[in-house]
Scaffold this motif. Structure first.
Motif, PDB file in Angstrom:
ATOM      1  N   LYS C 105       0.849  -1.209   0.000  1.00  0.00           N
ATOM      2  CA  LYS C 105       0.000   0.000   0.000  1.00  0.00           C
ATOM      3  C   LYS C 105       0.880   1.253   0.000  1.00  0.00           C
ATOM      4  CE  LYS C 105      -4.482  -1.252   0.712  1.00  0.00           C
ATOM      5  NZ  LYS C 105      -5.329  -1.026  -0.456  1.00  0.00           N
ATOM      6  N   ALA C 106       1.885   1.244   0.897  1.00  0.00           N
ATOM      7  CA  ALA C 106       2.750   2.407   1.016  1.00  0.00           C
ATOM      8  C   ALA C 106       3.610   2.614  -0.225  1.00  0.00           C
ATOM      9  CB  ALA C 106       3.648   2.264   2.251  1.00  0.00           C
ATOM     10  N   LEU C 107       3.794   1.545  -0.995  1.00  0.00           N
ATOM     11  CA  LEU C 107       4.591   1.657  -2.223  1.00  0.00           C
ATOM     12  C   LEU C 107       3.816   2.408  -3.294  1.00  0.00           C
ATOM     13  CD1 LEU C 107       7.123   0.890  -3.836  1.00  0.00           C
ATOM     14  CD2 LEU C 107       6.075  -1.329  -4.301  1.00  0.00           C
ATOM     15  N   GLY C 108       2.496   2.405  -3.183  1.00  0.00           N
ATOM     16  CA  GLY C 108       1.674   3.068  -4.207  1.00  0.00           C
ATOM     17  C   GLY C 108       1.755   2.310  -5.520  1.00  0.00           C
ATOM     18  N   GLU C 109       1.182   2.897  -6.557  1.00  0.00           N
ATOM     19  CA  GLU C 109       1.096   2.156  -7.821  1.00  0.00           C
ATOM     20  C   GLU C 109       2.419   2.134  -8.579  1.00  0.00           C
ATOM     21  OE1 GLU C 109      -2.401   2.589 -10.200  1.00  0.00           O
ATOM     22  OE2 GLU C 109      -3.576   1.631  -8.616  1.00  0.00           O
ATOM     23  N   HIS C 110       3.395   1.471  -8.002  1.00  0.00           N
ATOM     24  CA  HIS C 110       4.687   1.238  -8.654  1.00  0.00           C
ATOM     25  C   HIS C 110       4.983  -0.253  -8.660  1.00  0.00           C
ATOM     26  CE1 HIS C 110       5.201   5.380  -7.029  1.00  0.00           C
ATOM     27  NE2 HIS C 110       5.810   5.584  -8.179  1.00  0.00           N
ATOM     28  N   THR C 111       5.658  -0.707  -9.682  1.00  0.00           N
ATOM     29  CA  THR C 111       6.197  -2.066  -9.679  1.00  0.00           C
ATOM     30  C   THR C 111       7.711  -1.971  -9.595  1.00  0.00           C
ATOM     31  OG1 THR C 111       4.396  -2.965 -10.985  1.00  0.00           O
ATOM     32  CG2 THR C 111       6.458  -4.202 -11.020  1.00  0.00           C
ATOM     33  N   ILE C 112       8.284  -2.706  -8.683  1.00  0.00           N
ATOM     34  CA  ILE C 112       9.752  -2.789  -8.635  1.00  0.00           C
ATOM     35  C   ILE C 112      10.139  -4.201  -9.060  1.00  0.00           C
ATOM     36  CG2 ILE C 112      11.841  -2.521  -7.243  1.00  0.00           C
ATOM     37  CD1 ILE C 112      10.369  -0.612  -5.434  1.00  0.00           C
ATOM     38  N   THR C 113      10.944  -4.265 -10.117  1.00  0.00           N
ATOM     39  CA  THR C 113      11.405  -5.565 -10.615  1.00  0.00           C
ATOM     40  C   THR C 113      12.832  -5.787 -10.166  1.00  0.00           C
ATOM     41  OG1 THR C 113       9.984  -5.371 -12.535  1.00  0.00           O
ATOM     42  CG2 THR C 113      11.768  -6.989 -12.671  1.00  0.00           C
ATOM     43  N   HIS C 156       9.219  -2.353   5.887  1.00  0.00           N
ATOM     44  CA  HIS C 156       8.961  -2.443   7.321  1.00  0.00           C
ATOM     45  C   HIS C 156       9.903  -3.427   8.007  1.00  0.00           C
ATOM     46  CE1 HIS C 156       6.955  -6.117   6.264  1.00  0.00           C
ATOM     47  NE2 HIS C 156       5.985  -5.489   5.621  1.00  0.00           N
ATOM     48  N   GLY C 157      11.015  -3.723   7.343  1.00  0.00           N
ATOM     49  CA  GLY C 157      11.977  -4.632   7.949  1.00  0.00           C
ATOM     50  C   GLY C 157      12.969  -5.081   6.903  1.00  0.00           C
ATOM     51  N   GLN C 158      13.831  -6.018   7.318  1.00  0.00           N
ATOM     52  CA  GLN C 158      14.849  -6.532   6.416  1.00  0.00           C
ATOM     53  C   GLN C 158      14.595  -8.012   6.162  1.00  0.00           C
ATOM     54  OE1 GLN C 158      18.230  -4.666   8.792  1.00  0.00           O
ATOM     55  NE2 GLN C 158      19.346  -5.711   7.142  1.00  0.00           N
ATOM     56  N   VAL C 159      15.111  -8.498   5.034  1.00  0.00           N
ATOM     57  CA  VAL C 159      15.007  -9.918   4.701  1.00  0.00           C
ATOM     58  C   VAL C 159      16.354 -10.392   4.206  1.00  0.00           C
ATOM     59  CG1 VAL C 159      14.075 -11.446   2.926  1.00  0.00           C
ATOM     60  CG2 VAL C 159      12.537 -10.006   4.239  1.00  0.00           C
ATOM     61  N   ALA C 160      16.783 -11.551   4.688  1.00  0.00           N
ATOM     62  CA  ALA C 160      18.015 -12.144   4.156  1.00  0.00           C
ATOM     63  C   ALA C 160      17.843 -13.658   4.139  1.00  0.00           C
ATOM     64  CB  ALA C 160      19.224 -11.753   5.000  1.00  0.00           C
ATOM     65  N   SER C 161      18.738 -14.316   3.438  1.00  0.00           N
ATOM     66  CA  SER C 161      18.580 -15.752   3.251  1.00  0.00           C
ATOM     67  C   SER C 161      19.928 -16.449   3.239  1.00  0.00           C
ATOM     68  CB  SER C 161      17.851 -16.008   1.917  1.00  0.00           C
ATOM     69  OG  SER C 161      17.758 -17.385   1.670  1.00  0.00           O
ATOM     70  N   VAL C 162      19.914 -17.683   3.704  1.00  0.00           N
ATOM     71  CA  VAL C 162      21.147 -18.482   3.665  1.00  0.00           C
ATOM     72  C   VAL C 162      20.761 -19.950   3.510  1.00  0.00           C
ATOM     73  CG1 VAL C 162      21.463 -19.030   6.130  1.00  0.00           C
ATOM     74  CG2 VAL C 162      23.467 -18.596   4.703  1.00  0.00           C
ATOM     75  N   VAL C 190      14.736 -18.305   4.667  1.00  0.00           N
ATOM     76  CA  VAL C 190      14.617 -16.842   4.530  1.00  0.00           C
ATOM     77  C   VAL C 190      14.014 -16.327   5.833  1.00  0.00           C
ATOM     78  CG1 VAL C 190      13.684 -14.958   3.134  1.00  0.00           C
ATOM     79  CG2 VAL C 190      14.078 -17.200   2.079  1.00  0.00           C
ATOM     80  N   MET C 191      14.670 -15.332   6.424  1.00  0.00           N
ATOM     81  CA  MET C 191      14.174 -14.788   7.692  1.00  0.00           C
ATOM     82  C   MET C 191      14.181 -13.263   7.656  1.00  0.00           C
ATOM     83  SD  MET C 191      16.087 -17.383  10.353  1.00  0.00           S
ATOM     84  CE  MET C 191      15.180 -16.961  11.838  1.00  0.00           C
ATOM     85  N   ASN C 192      13.438 -12.695   8.568  1.00  0.00           N
ATOM     86  CA  ASN C 192      13.431 -11.237   8.663  1.00  0.00           C
ATOM     87  C   ASN C 192      14.245 -10.792   9.883  1.00  0.00           C
ATOM     88  OD1 ASN C 192      11.823 -11.564  10.892  1.00  0.00           O
ATOM     89  ND2 ASN C 192       9.907 -11.023   9.829  1.00  0.00           N
ATOM     90  N   ASP C 193      14.295  -9.493  10.122  1.00  0.00           N
ATOM     91  CA  ASP C 193      15.125  -8.972  11.201  1.00  0.00           C
ATOM     92  C   ASP C 193      14.446  -9.107  12.560  1.00  0.00           C
ATOM     93  OD1 ASP C 193      13.253  -7.170  10.318  1.00  0.00           O
ATOM     94  OD2 ASP C 193      14.489  -5.399  10.712  1.00  0.00           O
ATOM     95  N   ALA C 194      13.250  -9.733  12.597  1.00  0.00           N
ATOM     96  CA  ALA C 194      12.639 -10.079  13.872  1.00  0.00           C
ATOM     97  C   ALA C 194      12.889 -11.563  14.161  1.00  0.00           C
ATOM     98  CB  ALA C 194      11.139  -9.796  13.838  1.00  0.00           C
ATOM     99  N   ALA C 195      13.818 -12.155  13.421  1.00  0.00           N
ATOM    100  CA  ALA C 195      14.197 -13.556  13.611  1.00  0.00           C
ATOM    101  C   ALA C 195      13.037 -14.521  13.377  1.00  0.00           C
ATOM    102  CB  ALA C 195      14.806 -13.772  14.994  1.00  0.00           C
ATOM    103  N   ALA C 196      12.077 -14.089  12.563  1.00  0.00           N
ATOM    104  CA  ALA C 196      10.975 -14.995  12.194  1.00  0.00           C
ATOM    105  C   ALA C 196      11.182 -15.496  10.775  1.00  0.00           C
ATOM    106  CB  ALA C 196       9.632 -14.277  12.331  1.00  0.00           C
TER     107      ALA C 196
END
Lengths: 240, 240, 240, 240, 240, 240
Positions: C105-113, C156-162, C190-196
């Motif tokens: 929603k906060a991104l508005g009508e944009h697509t990021i590829t 609203h957070g970070q995502v990383a993967s290993v 894949v986890m976020n910065d809340a360790a979930a």
């Protein structure tokens, strides 16, 4: 004698299981002996581009065989990346045949897609598809009437189809796979409930056929289709 | 409460109809409630190129949905000219899962293709496909043993699969469509009859999930799969 | 011992080169040891059809390997005429993972590829793609904020993967190609910065894995991802 | 009255220009009035896989329309990336029809490909293709006999084709575009020089047709094909 | 000596048959000796998306070879499912060359598609296509002027093309197949009626060529194109 | 004045980073200013079918642009399902150009595939690809000699390429994107180290060009290529 022991003018056991699946507006499992085809009719509130704004509807058909509906496994058309010529030819035939039974103006701007998917093949899948496709179409039309999507019934008659051929020199009705793969001549006939022809497609496989053979086959087809039309009526009636 | 009224740890009605079609070496209609998948196993006396001359066999899987197996009609992949990413992902998963149950050396130079075609979808088609695919595979292996195409049973265990998820904050087993489309987290689990994991695929749809939620879901999956393995055994046994 | 001499819980050398190419709104070359992936984020002022008029944006991902990024040359997917199942599966995974970090929603009508192109492969290309893809996405979002294309930061957070796996019976972190091709079990987390958890995808390659092995792998993943999140933060901060 | 002023049983002007192009073993430009089709026959010393080692040959056909052979420009099938259903259906029909005239054993392990390319369309392109295709095939067979590639003539008869239909309630022969697009019923008939049927394909476009209409159409077709067979003989003879 | 007995600076017999087919707005069969190409120009009242609303028109070209236009039969691109690189390259060249002769503003929002289909190939099909394509384009423009679809003639000059090459060490004009397949260097030149260059495409097949060879070839091309432009003018004039 | 401030006869900064990736037999990142292309050479011990058993080798090339190598993101060809005409044209040009530098007999039955992948585009990607492709090819040949896969060096010279054009009425060397998109005439020239031409491809974008303009451009190209050949030699030498 026929491999199945049937008389030359005898259909296989014909069975319609209406409502075989739950999502489609019309759905029927049609069985011509061991040939089993799942026919569904899906209603969409739009029409192809060439009909936009004309106030008319459209009937189209798609046909497919499950890979192991046949004796040996056939490749899956989706993974080959295209539908073969036989598939395209059959789905064009189903679409044309069913459009002959309906008043597209009365259908209004709806497209009904008839999907015919062969679960098990034992000869005559295209004639079973047309015959079952008509039932699925009728069920969908009933649902549209109930839902008041259309006001009058756009169907102005019935359509059914059967194959005939010459097997061991004898004209026979409703060929199964054992006959079909050895027939000298093979013909698919589509007729309406006024006993008139919608489609006649005859192919000489072994030897060219003469006018009197053609006449004998068409007579067999006429009587077989009469039976099929009666069975369609009963199936549709019972499902109401 | 679940939309279906089931308890959180309750499977839907599970049904296997072995021999649903006649041509395939193994054939079963598997039902997880209203989800119905036709699984066939086809045996071919050849192997893919990368295995030629190695004396090993191969198990591969293909997956498809009939266009009107779903609430609204989906396009037919064969007419689109390609299989979508979801389809390819699912058939890779089915193949990997079933290969985990078989000794490819003992299978010899045969390829068994598992076709999973969804006749009606109501959530969990991939887990039903794996669970039914194992039954079809077992029936085909039995036929190969009878025909002396192989000497020993190459299956060294059973494989079954179920989905688990978090719905309205509660971990639940075997999600149907109503739950699946609203779940916050969705996980597909494949296990063998030694209660070990073959595949674990969990996806946070709504919010990321924590370790204790993962643990709760895996426990539900373990008990559900135990039931499924038992039902597979009975179905295979009864068909002998 | 690991072929690389690393400890079981040790990541490879991780490196982010932000701004590696100049045209993209966000661009980073991410290196996990010898695995090098160029991730770019491209902003487009339109959205896919299913989102038209809803006031929401979209994140999508595409993945490719240069033909000679691997030990032996792979065919070029563009010349084969289609993307393989593995490619489609990976790009679906990257897209899902990154969408979990953003408020559409906060991104508005944009697509990021997000394009993830593997210049050199040595195991773990999908986890590097997600981890680098998040950095590219962040850089693009910063540029959008500067250009006032959006008012608030939609992340609203970070995502990383290993990846984690079981190699020679030992749970190890961040497998390189030598380990990956011999691992008994392979899992991408894949986890976020809340360790979930955002995604957990575990596959038994050699033998099925038990719950305690799963737990050990997830713990390794958690500590590795914590390190990766820290390195992402530094890279993004330094590029401002 | 017919738009062209022809009698109901009158063919259009029929013309065969043998040797229209120089590279093909057999080449003819066939004209049915303004319909012009270039038919070539190409001999190849190999056979399709399903015939390998059987000592038999094969006849296959391909059909295409130049993009501006029609009133409005049609898309080029090569640039669309596939042949449409109508094209596939027609080329299957041409192939089947011509195979009915030849002894594939006597042809030996050769494939003859008949290419029918429509330079200008004015109705009846498929019947012109079959009729011209037979001439191209005959010319190629003559060349093979001269070159001693085969010992005996494998052709055991002639094949020709014409369309018939019901236009304004009257059965007519050899419909041109003006008639074809308004016909109530349209039928393509393929016959041999023993006056027997190879193919009969009738379609009700407007209203279903009755047996007596079918009979009238078939009689017209018979007389038209007799004329075409005579013209084929003259064209082939003169080219020797 | 040249295989055909021609002088080094001698064109083959050049022939334009205007109005070869009847449906296209412009149609010509162009012959450069035994090379015969059917060029048609089709006018469409729309423009490609990138030109929508700009008040400009577009010229595009498509090229194809009939399967047996060549010594041995080539596969049909429509059945292969894609156009080859050579085809795409040639049609891009034809389109660019013809656009150089026209004022796209004056054409208004029309697209003219030039189809160049090779009926018989004997070298130089792309130069014949450009030269004939210009004639088809001119005829279509005349028709548009007569129909008052456009007010002023958008053509601001003529365009023609010829090949030159070095054969047995001698620069020669308008290579036929026998020369083309043995030439050391091959060059296609497109020029306008102001004797300026539109395209120069030279390729060293055998040995790299020097500046003086290039100059000699370009001079030959210049004189050949002068002749072709004159023949175009006569053909267009006579067809009025 | 040129947008970059360069003199008309001045190349951009040229840089070769040999060994940019580790798996390929030859690998180089070539930079012409901001245009960066990764060129790899992959050796395969087989040849295309048309060369089987002839004792000769083959050089082929593939070309691709990363989706965001350009100002606005281009669609990924792999996901479109085919390579565009421009891509096919360029890879055919690269292949032909590099084959001009090698004795295919001396290469023996090996295929070397040159992959040119554009990481960042700023004009001149095809000339950079040829120039870098030659370096990658040389490095691969050196490795083959070291590994004794071939006995003698099959390269009989060097090949390099540069663009020239007419910008604001002035002939200029090595156009960048700002110039390229506004040039009136654009020409790509490939030459060898004997200062002879391999390919000359000139296109009039704005106005047709005259012989004296062509001569001026070719002279600029000759001096630019001389510099490039020298830089190639140094790069290859330093990497030994």
């Amino acid at each position: 004698m026929r491999p199945s022991g049937r008389n030359p003018d005898q259909l296989r056991d014909i069975k319609f299981t209406c409502g075989f699946t739950k999502h489609a507006e019309g759905s029927v499992l049609v069985e011509f002996g061991d040939t089993r085809v799942l026919c569904t009719a899906s209603v969409d509130r739009s029409v192809p581009r060439f009909l936009k704004g004309k106030g008319e509807g459209w009937i189209t058909a798609e046909y497919g065989m499950l890979p192991r509906s046949t004796h040996t496994r056939m490749g899956r058309e989706a993974s080959h990346g295209k539908q073969g010529g036989r598939t395209l030819e059959i789905q064009r035939l189903i679409g044309r045949s069913l459009r002959a039974a309906i008043d597209l103006k009365a259908l209004g701007e709806h497209t009904i897609t008839i999907d015919c998917d062969v679960l098990q093949a034992d000869g005559g899948t295209r004639t079973a598809s047309i015959t079952g496709g008509f039932v699925a179409l009728s069920l969908a039309v009933q649902k549209m009437l109930k839902r008041k999507q259309i006001k009058t019934n756009p169907l102005h008659g019935q359509v059914a189809s059967v194959s005939v051929g010459i097997f061991n020199g004898v004209p026979v009705l409703d060929l199964d796979y054992a006959e079909d793969s050895n027939a000298e001549t093979d013909m698919n006939v589509v007729m309406n409930d006024a006993a008139a022809f919608i489609e006649v497609q005859g192919t000489a496989e072994g030897h060219a056929f003469r006018k009197e053979e053609l006449d004998a086959m068409l007579e067999l087809a006429g009587s077989g289709i009469k039976e099929l039309l009666e069975k369609q009526r009963i199936a549709i009636e019972e499902h109401k």
